[in-house]
Design a protein around this motif. Sequence first.
Motif: not given
Lengths: 106, 819
Positions: B353-357, B367-370, B403-410
């Motif tokens: 898994d990729e963990v984005v925090q 914030w955390k997304a898997i 694709a740029r995972r940080l766009e999930m948050f921002f």
Amino acid sequence: MTSTLTRRVPLGPLTDLPVGLGHAFQVGDTPLAVFRSREGKVFAVEATCPHKGGPLADGMIAGDQIVCPYHAFKYDSATGQCDQPSACALKTYAVSVVDGAVYVEL
Amino acid sequence: MIRLNTITDDAPATRRKLVIIGNGMAGARLAEDILAADPGHAFDITMFGDEPYGNYNRILLSNVLNGSQEAKEIFLNPLAWYEENDITLHAGARVTAIDREAKTVTAGDLTESYDTLVFATGSRPFVPPIPGTTLHGVFLFRTIDDCNNIAAFARGKKKAVVIGGGLLGLEAAKGLMTHNVEVTVVEMGPWLMGVQLDEAGGKVLRETIEKLGIKALTSASTQEFIGDRDVTGVRFKDGTEIECDMVVISAGIRPNKELAHEFGIACDRAILVDDTLVTSDPDIFSVGECAQHRGMVYGLVAPIWEQTKALAHRLTGKNPDAVYTGSKLATKLKVMGVELASMGRVSDVKPTDEVVQFAEPGRQVYWKAIVRDGKVAAACLLGDLGPADELVRLFLSEAPAPARRLEMFFTGATVQGEEFSLADMPDDKQICDCNGVCKGTIVAAIRAGKTTVPAVGKATRAGTGCGSCKKMVKGLIEAINGEVKADPSESWYVPGIPLDKPTLVAEVKKRGLKSVSAVLVELSTQQDEKTKNGLASMLAGLWGKEYIDERDARYINDRVHANIQNDGTFSVIPRIYGGVTSAEELIKIGQVAKKYDVRMVKFTGGQRIDLLGIKKDDLPKVWADLGMPSGHAYTKAFRTCKTCVGKDFCRYGTNDSTALGIAIEKKYQGWEFPAKMKLAVSGCPRNCSESTVKDLGIIATEGGEWEISVGGAAGASVRKTDILCRVKTQEEAIAMIGRFFVYYRDNAKWVERTYDFVPRFTIEHLRDVLVNDSLGIVAELDAEVVRTCDAYVDPWLERDKPVYAGQFEDVRTVPLPMA
């Protein structure tokens, strides 16, 4: 002639009906609940509540409604309509008071 | 009768028999789904429910008891619904056995055969199997009743422990804080809210609540609650202890799987089902909180609705291949003022898994997304829900994560406000999941002038289930109408007069209104039976002998002084003072039972004898033959004073409980109240007469005193009494009871039992007024006791002199005139 199917049946003196309450009658084959409101209206409906068979004559009058003593289902005294969408309407009967005597049309 | 689902011509000649065990939200929903999926009616449906009712929303029961809602309003399906749909409901029948060979289920004497059986047995709150859970001051937390009891008990307490650091436990902790109690939350797992958060999130949450002054103990296993009668502390498995004067248990729910397990159906944490919802027996299925599917046991309504729908489609053949593959759960919550969103299981991380925090410790934001296989598999957000909507969308739709995972948050997308999304919502979007009410229906009701939340609820049933959608209903009212009207009826004494009790009493006195009809003419806005009954009770207490007693304001039981039964006959319960009778009395009762062919002679829970099945016109004769006074078992009045044997015979008895019970009952018989009043006297602290769950209970103490406590219940609500005071003599006890009676009678709302009244006024207030005389009214209360006792007349004496035409007359037979 036989064209008219209703019969006018005397139910006795008005004073034998309690004020603001109902009483149960058996007229021939027809069981009835007859009410005398505090305002002086007299009305008759079928005797039992279609919901669970509550004896309506043992109920109460609330405004223009009859309240079943079992589960407080309410019926309009003129139309017999129930306040619960799932319950059927009551059959109502025409009543008249002449010279202090009560008559029902059957 | 209306038959909504009449049997059509193409109905199969032999219908299959479907038996559903459980009549809760899952069981009843399954029946509805089956009826909807199968208009041809291929099933004979039989349902078993533990309780003698249709299917209702348990959470709202206390509203019914305090009169703010009518029983029929909280029924999801009234009994009539089952009849109309040809469903056989065995309400009040608990299934005790299943014969899987013969394909039958048994509940008591009742056996039903099945072709298909469904377990929808639900769950129950979990009580940890540790010593001390029955101590005074230890509460469960699951219903509104529990909340009320806890709030009442918390007053004046110093330290509380909440067992369970899940969502409910934290809500309980927050509630306790408002009572200025020092709160410690005890969680067995390694962090708080283990279901919704990961360890880091749990830590952030812990810091946040500790700032609010709540302590949290994690990885803490409770061994026992310490105390003698009252809880005084909690001891943990590691030997440490903390002091407290109350405990609230919120340790989750447990599936009701025992019956299935006993009869050989495979169970793990719950009843095991596969994607077809079938159990280890091919003819037995399971849905709801009792079912375990792919390792998950769901406790929320939405997944259960998905299960019942899939099973209904499969069973009826509407879609024989229907399967349930699990539910995606995304929730937004607010705990202790902390915003929280949770979807999937964030603590369940796989190596690939990729963990984005993202964390902002200063503001307690976490914030955390898997991301698994390029999709959002789980996420949790704490402290700031900015990206929540976008993450929920990605999670539910299984769309590729940016694709740029940080766009999930921002993201550039603005966060939509609630108003916008409400307005944007389609009309067929379901708002109330309990009653299946869509936005369009609610909007129509609001446009038709329903501008309070209760009014919308009455018109559409929205918000009358669990109540969680009330906020959205309110939002819709605001959006359409501009404002929401408050619902003032809450404080009224009766529904038909918009006045609270003190104002109503003052108005009635000022205008000199001495009959129900006079009050109705002058003050009522609507006429209904509850208003009439409530006024009759209030005016009788208020005016005493001056009261103009109109019998049409009384319910049938109060007109004929007996309790109407489901076949139109009545039950007769004579008074048996303190539950002490004699050979003569018993012989008399026996003779009456024989003479009138009484269908059932039964001991009541209040230590007396019930004669059931008496015809209305026999009532006066039965009373005359008994020659005993009315037991008032049919009305809102002083019922009984239950007693134990006491010191005359009992080895443990410390005082004469029967003598006090008899004296109380002789003095207070016939007193009418806004609700029924049940008493008990116990001769020692063993409390054999269950004084701690009565409206008023008395317990003899070792030192020769009597302890008086009030506000208990052991019916649909269970509540322990609050201690009012201790007194030295029988006379003092009787005097104190009278004061409480008058104060309750004159201040309680109609049908408000003492278990609501006492917490509403608080035991401290009652003690101040009744014991310390802080209002200077005790002399007045005592005088009122004398007045009320003097007014007592045995209502059964009306046997000799009926007060209205036909009072004790059954059906009047009228012959048809000759044609």
